[in-house]
Design an enzyme around this catalytic site. Structure first.
Site, short mmCIF file in Angstrom:
data_model
loop_
_atom_site.label_atom_id
_atom_site.label_comp_id
_atom_site.label_asym_id
_atom_site.label_seq_id
_atom_site.Cartn_x
_atom_site.Cartn_y
_atom_site.Cartn_z
N LYS A 189 0.68 -1.28 -0.05
CA LYS A 189 -0.03 0.05 0.13
C LYS A 189 0.82 1.17 -0.04
O LYS A 189 1.46 1.54 0.97
CB LYS A 189 -1.05 0.06 1.22
CG LYS A 189 -1.98 1.22 1.12
CD LYS A 189 -2.40 1.63 2.52
CE LYS A 189 -2.09 2.99 2.74
NZ LYS A 189 -2.14 4.11 1.97
N GLU A 265 9.21 1.14 11.42
CA GLU A 265 9.77 2.07 11.17
C GLU A 265 9.44 3.53 11.47
O GLU A 265 8.60 3.93 10.65
CB GLU A 265 11.09 2.27 10.14
CG GLU A 265 12.21 3.20 10.01
CD GLU A 265 12.00 4.59 9.53
OE1 GLU A 265 11.55 5.38 10.75
OE2 GLU A 265 12.12 4.83 8.51
N CYS A 300 12.32 11.17 8.08
CA CYS A 300 12.14 10.59 9.38
C CYS A 300 13.42 10.80 10.27
O CYS A 300 13.24 11.12 11.33
CB CYS A 300 11.77 9.31 9.34
SG CYS A 300 12.81 7.95 8.46
N GLU A 398 7.80 15.78 15.88
CA GLU A 398 8.41 15.75 14.76
C GLU A 398 7.73 16.48 13.73
O GLU A 398 6.51 16.67 13.47
CB GLU A 398 8.23 14.44 14.07
CG GLU A 398 8.93 13.93 13.05
CD GLU A 398 8.71 12.47 12.64
OE1 GLU A 398 9.76 11.86 11.88
OE2 GLU A 398 7.83 11.87 12.88
#
Length: 495
Positions: A189, A265, A300, A398
């Site tokens: 996906k 992750e 990230c 983040e």
């Protein structure tokens, strides 16, 4: 500005015909009863394709196709799987410009980066795992006399992979290459915002000889398609790259369904520590700009927390401002350096709100402005915030945009404490000319990768992943095979 190159890419973009349908069991398919969703480019707002919006019934069809294909694909043998994957890598190379253009239009990345980094990187990773497929060895452990034991690595079966929008093609290959090389079948996906390059990859895989059902691409929302994969009782493992919040929901889904194997992750808030004894402060600043602002800061493992020893703080800040100018936003189709668009205007709004908070509670040392290019306002200048307390949310959350925060420190112990004061543990960097300090600090930092005198170092041969709330499991290197295989013992008693 290179006008010829600019017009060439724009001309190619204008003439590109894009198929947004899903890819299941070896062919393009529309969703069962679900209307498609138009997808537009953050580069300039142009319409790209009608993207298939799959539902749970479509996921069932894809998983069933992968299950049917698994026995034959797993028995092809490592040499056979290697050959197909190498053929796919060769096809990707022949279609590299097309893949790069799809990636740029879909994500807003500069064409200079997709042609030189993203697509070549994906091809390199695919080739690396193809070559590794027939070089995996089992074990012959010591057992009592009169017996022999074999330990083999067995593929898990049907693997689902959910990949993000910041590196759509590369991270998809990080998952599919080791999974397929090990003998699994895959339902992938892609992110709803960036599905086009992966859909084209699936077509190329079929052309390369990958059997029907081995690689399926289901497009649509995480709420619908991602949840269906996470809860599916016939998915044996799920590999994910994305946020920590979504990782938590996948853990819950695994527990509520069939205890499928997970590799996650998740998020990051990585630190970059610059000590006063750094030999080349200008080089450290140039790398710090790369670590914070590359890919519009949508990384990230971005080193967005820059900790600088007080005696060189002001000098470093000035050098960083100069280096950051190289990441000013440009037209992604112009073939220039610099940054491209963020993934969407909506995401740029979210990032801009962090800049507003930073300005209110501290100061903007440089950058901070929104730009409009070719009719799109999804562009932000590289920005540095300062004067914020160590417990401010900018140091902890983040942001996923071209925004970094600068903070001084006095001692080595303080630097380590500040760097580790986060829920995440994905990456960190250390700059020093003292070898003992480099080893000492790297050993104390809670991060899956610590880069010394560089930033965000990674490669096909080294594992990438994190500690704490950055998740578990590893992409890249031979360790990635652990996500998609399990050891099996065969004990033979003959005495």
């Amino acid at each position: 500005m290179n006008t010829t190159l600019s017009l060439d890419w724009r001309s190619q973009a204008d003439s590109l015909v894009i198929d947004g349908r899903a890819f299941v069991d070896g062919r393009r398919v529309a969703a069962g009863g679900q209307p498609p969703r138009p997808t537009v480019s953050p580069v300039d707002g142009r319409f790209l394709a009608e993207l298939t919006a799959c539902g749970s019934a479509d996921v069932d069809v894809a998983v069933a196709a992968a299950r049917r294909a698994f026995p034959a694909w797993s028995r092809v043998g490592a040499e056979g799987r290697k050959g197909v994957l190498l053929a796919l890598a060769a096809l990707m190379e022949r279609h590299a410009d097309e893949l790069a253009l799809l990636e740029t239009l879909d994500s807003g990345k500069p064409i200079l980066q997709t042609t030189t980094v993203d697509v070549p990187g994906a091809i390199s990773t695919l080739r690396w795992y193809a070559e590794a497929a027939d070089k995996q060895a089992g074990e012959l452990p010591a057992v009592p006399p009169g017996a022999a034991a074999l330990v083999t690595r067995e593929p898990l079966g049907v693997v689902a992979a959910i990949v993000p929008w910041n590196f759509p093609l590369e991270i998809a290959v990080w998952k599919l290459a080791p999974a397929l090389a090990a003998g699994n079948t895959l339902v992938l996906k892609p992110a709803e915002q960036t599905s086009l390059s992966v859909l084209r990859l699936a077509e190329l895989a079929a052309e390369a000889g990958l059997p029907d059902g081995v690689l399926n691409v289901v497009t649509g929302s995480g709420r619908e398609v991602g949840a269906a994969l996470a809860h599916h009782m016939d998915v044996d493992a799920l590999a994910f790259t994305g946020s920590t919040a979504v990782s938590r929901t996948l853990l819950e889904a695994s527990g509520r369904s069939n205890l499928k194997r997970l590799s996650l992750e998740a998020g990051g808030k990585s630190s970059n520590i610059v000590f006063a004894d750094t030999e080349d402060l200008a080089a450290a600043a140039a790398k710090a700009a790369f670590g914070a602002y590359y890919n519009q800061g949508q990384v990230c493992s971005a080193n967005s927390r820059i900790l600088v020893q007080r005696e060189v703080h002001d000098e470093f800040a000035a050098l960083l401002a100069t280096a950051a100018a190289g990441y000013a936003p440009e037209d992604p189709l112009a073939g220039l350096g610099g940054n491209g668009a963020l993934i969407s205007s909506t995401h740029a709004d979210d990032v801009e709100r962090w800049i507003v908070r930073g300005r209110a509670d501290g100061e903007v040392l440089f950058g901070g402005e929104r730009r409009e290019i070719r009719g799109s306002d999804a562009y932000l200048e590289p920005t540095l915030l300062g004067g914020l307390p160590a417990d401010h949310d900018v140091h902890r959350e983040e942001i996923f945009g071209p925004v970094a925060v600068l903070q001084p420190f006095d001692t080595e112990a303080e630097a380590v404490r500040l760097a580790n004061a986060t829920d995440y543990g994905l990456a960190a960097s250390v700059w020093t000319s003292n070898l003992s300090r480099a080893h000492r600090v790297a050993g104390e930092l809670l991060a899956g990768t610590v880069s010394v005198n560089t930033v965000d170092a990674l490669g096909n041969t080294t594992p990438f992943g994190g500690f704490k709330q950055s998740g578990f499991g590893r992409d890249l290197s031979l360790h990635a095979f652990d996500n998609y295989t399990a050891p099996k013992t065969t004990w033979i008693q003959f005495g």
